[in-house]
Design a protein around this motif. Sequence first.
Motif, PDB file in Angstrom:
ATOM      1  N   ALA A  86     -13.557  29.987  -5.646  1.00 26.34           N
ATOM      2  CA  ALA A  86     -14.713  29.096  -5.607  1.00 26.34           C
ATOM      3  C   ALA A  86     -15.885  29.646  -6.409  1.00 26.34           C
ATOM      4  O   ALA A  86     -16.771  28.889  -6.817  1.00 26.34           O
ATOM      5  N   SER A  87     -15.882  30.961  -6.656  1.00 27.98           N
ATOM      6  CA  SER A  87     -16.979  31.572  -7.413  1.00 27.98           C
ATOM      7  C   SER A  87     -16.818  31.406  -8.920  1.00 27.98           C
ATOM      8  O   SER A  87     -17.725  31.746  -9.685  1.00 27.98           O
ATOM      9  N   ALA A  88     -15.672  30.880  -9.371  1.00 22.58           N
ATOM     10  CA  ALA A  88     -15.402  30.757 -10.806  1.00 22.58           C
ATOM     11  C   ALA A  88     -16.431  29.855 -11.485  1.00 22.58           C
ATOM     12  O   ALA A  88     -16.780  28.796 -10.959  1.00 22.58           O
ATOM     13  N   ARG A 115      -9.345  22.564  -7.025  1.00 25.89           N
ATOM     14  CA  ARG A 115      -9.613  21.267  -7.657  1.00 25.89           C
ATOM     15  C   ARG A 115     -11.106  20.996  -7.826  1.00 25.89           C
ATOM     16  O   ARG A 115     -11.528  20.297  -8.752  1.00 25.89           O
ATOM     17  N   ASP A 116     -11.926  21.538  -6.912  1.00 19.14           N
ATOM     18  CA  ASP A 116     -13.370  21.388  -7.075  1.00 19.14           C
ATOM     19  C   ASP A 116     -13.827  22.067  -8.367  1.00 19.14           C
ATOM     20  O   ASP A 116     -14.681  21.549  -9.085  1.00 19.14           O
ATOM     21  N   GLY A 129     -15.578  21.480 -14.313  1.00 26.45           N
ATOM     22  CA  GLY A 129     -15.387  21.952 -15.674  1.00 26.45           C
ATOM     23  C   GLY A 129     -14.835  23.345 -15.854  1.00 26.45           C
ATOM     24  O   GLY A 129     -14.778  23.834 -16.989  1.00 26.45           O
ATOM     25  N   VAL A 130     -14.421  23.997 -14.763  1.00 29.77           N
ATOM     26  CA  VAL A 130     -13.788  25.310 -14.902  1.00 29.77           C
ATOM     27  C   VAL A 130     -12.399  25.117 -15.517  1.00 29.77           C
ATOM     28  O   VAL A 130     -11.620  24.268 -15.067  1.00 29.77           O
ATOM     29  N   ARG A 131     -12.103  25.888 -16.549  1.00 35.31           N
ATOM     30  CA  ARG A 131     -10.812  25.771 -17.218  1.00 35.31           C
ATOM     31  C   ARG A 131      -9.761  26.579 -16.451  1.00 35.31           C
ATOM     32  O   ARG A 131      -9.997  27.735 -16.089  1.00 35.31           O
ATOM     33  N   TYR A 132      -8.616  25.970 -16.212  1.00 36.03           N
ATOM     34  CA  TYR A 132      -7.494  26.663 -15.581  1.00 36.03           C
ATOM     35  C   TYR A 132      -6.337  26.729 -16.555  1.00 36.03           C
ATOM     36  O   TYR A 132      -5.925  25.715 -17.117  1.00 36.03           O
ATOM     37  N   GLY A 161      -5.328  18.580 -13.958  1.00 40.83           N
ATOM     38  CA  GLY A 161      -6.129  18.927 -15.121  1.00 40.83           C
ATOM     39  C   GLY A 161      -5.978  20.354 -15.602  1.00 40.83           C
ATOM     40  O   GLY A 161      -6.631  20.759 -16.568  1.00 40.83           O
ATOM     41  N   ALA A 162      -5.125  21.142 -14.925  1.00 35.85           N
ATOM     42  CA  ALA A 162      -4.875  22.507 -15.382  1.00 35.85           C
ATOM     43  C   ALA A 162      -3.979  22.483 -16.610  1.00 35.85           C
ATOM     44  O   ALA A 162      -3.157  21.574 -16.776  1.00 35.85           O
ATOM     45  N   GLU A 163      -4.141  23.475 -17.477  1.00 36.68           N
ATOM     46  CA  GLU A 163      -3.241  23.652 -18.615  1.00 36.68           C
ATOM     47  C   GLU A 163      -2.074  24.519 -18.134  1.00 36.68           C
ATOM     48  O   GLU A 163      -2.280  25.661 -17.744  1.00 36.68           O
ATOM     49  N   VAL A 164      -0.880  23.965 -18.151  1.00 34.39           N
ATOM     50  CA  VAL A 164       0.292  24.668 -17.617  1.00 34.39           C
ATOM     51  C   VAL A 164       1.275  24.945 -18.744  1.00 34.39           C
ATOM     52  O   VAL A 164       1.585  24.058 -19.540  1.00 34.39           O
ATOM     53  N   ARG A 165       1.754  26.179 -18.806  1.00 36.39           N
ATOM     54  CA  ARG A 165       2.810  26.537 -19.744  1.00 36.39           C
ATOM     55  C   ARG A 165       3.869  27.348 -19.002  1.00 36.39           C
ATOM     56  O   ARG A 165       3.583  27.966 -17.976  1.00 36.39           O
ATOM     57  N   THR A 166       5.089  27.331 -19.549  1.00 40.27           N
ATOM     58  CA  THR A 166       6.167  28.079 -18.919  1.00 40.27           C
ATOM     59  C   THR A 166       6.804  29.042 -19.906  1.00 40.27           C
ATOM     60  O   THR A 166       6.846  28.809 -21.111  1.00 40.27           O
TER      61      THR A 166
END
Length: 207
Positions: A22-24, A44-45, A50-53, A74-79
């Motif tokens: 939450a501090s991000a 999700r908050d 606008g925090v990038r994940y 909305g997270a950027e996910v890669r494998t």
Amino acid sequence: MNTRLSLVGGTTRDTGVDAVLASAQREVLVLSTGALGSIGRVDRDNLRRGVRYRVLVPDSVRLSGKVTAFAAAGAEVRTETAVPMDALVVDGTTALLPGPHTGVAAFRLSGVVAATTALFDRMWPVAVPLAPAEPVEHREALSPRERDLLALLWSGATDDSAAARLGISVRTVRRMVSDIMNRLGARSRFQAGAKAADRGWLMDRAG
């Protein structure tokens, strides 16, 4: 220096991880070996403000509900083929790592943060993106590039020649095929091609 988050029960431990997340303010990096426990999470908050994940997980969980939910949120996910450790890095200043038994350790302003971030940065550019916005298991139709790939393979092209034609790596070809098979409910490449051909998706492709 590191501080140990409380290990007493799931709620207390989760609250500790949640408080750090939450501090991000800018960016959170997520490394997961596949367990997707208290380390593998997205606030999700944070995403809404606008925090990038950026989330890096193994191919084996690419189509799992939690992973696709990350992408939908909305997270950027890669494998990658395998991810060697579980970790969260918050704003480049705090790393959360599993403790030696059942807890989570928070490391701040130490070499641990730099080393964990460096590992993530080495893996991220070569990992394969998961399409955002909509969970993969809810999409059956193929994109034009996926249809081109399947048409090439269906016509007898090798992974190497298909990769060269499409300007992608052989590893990306294999990941795309795995996604297509899962989405079409196919047990083999041949069956995936047959299902796509039955739907008329391979006509006039990759000519």
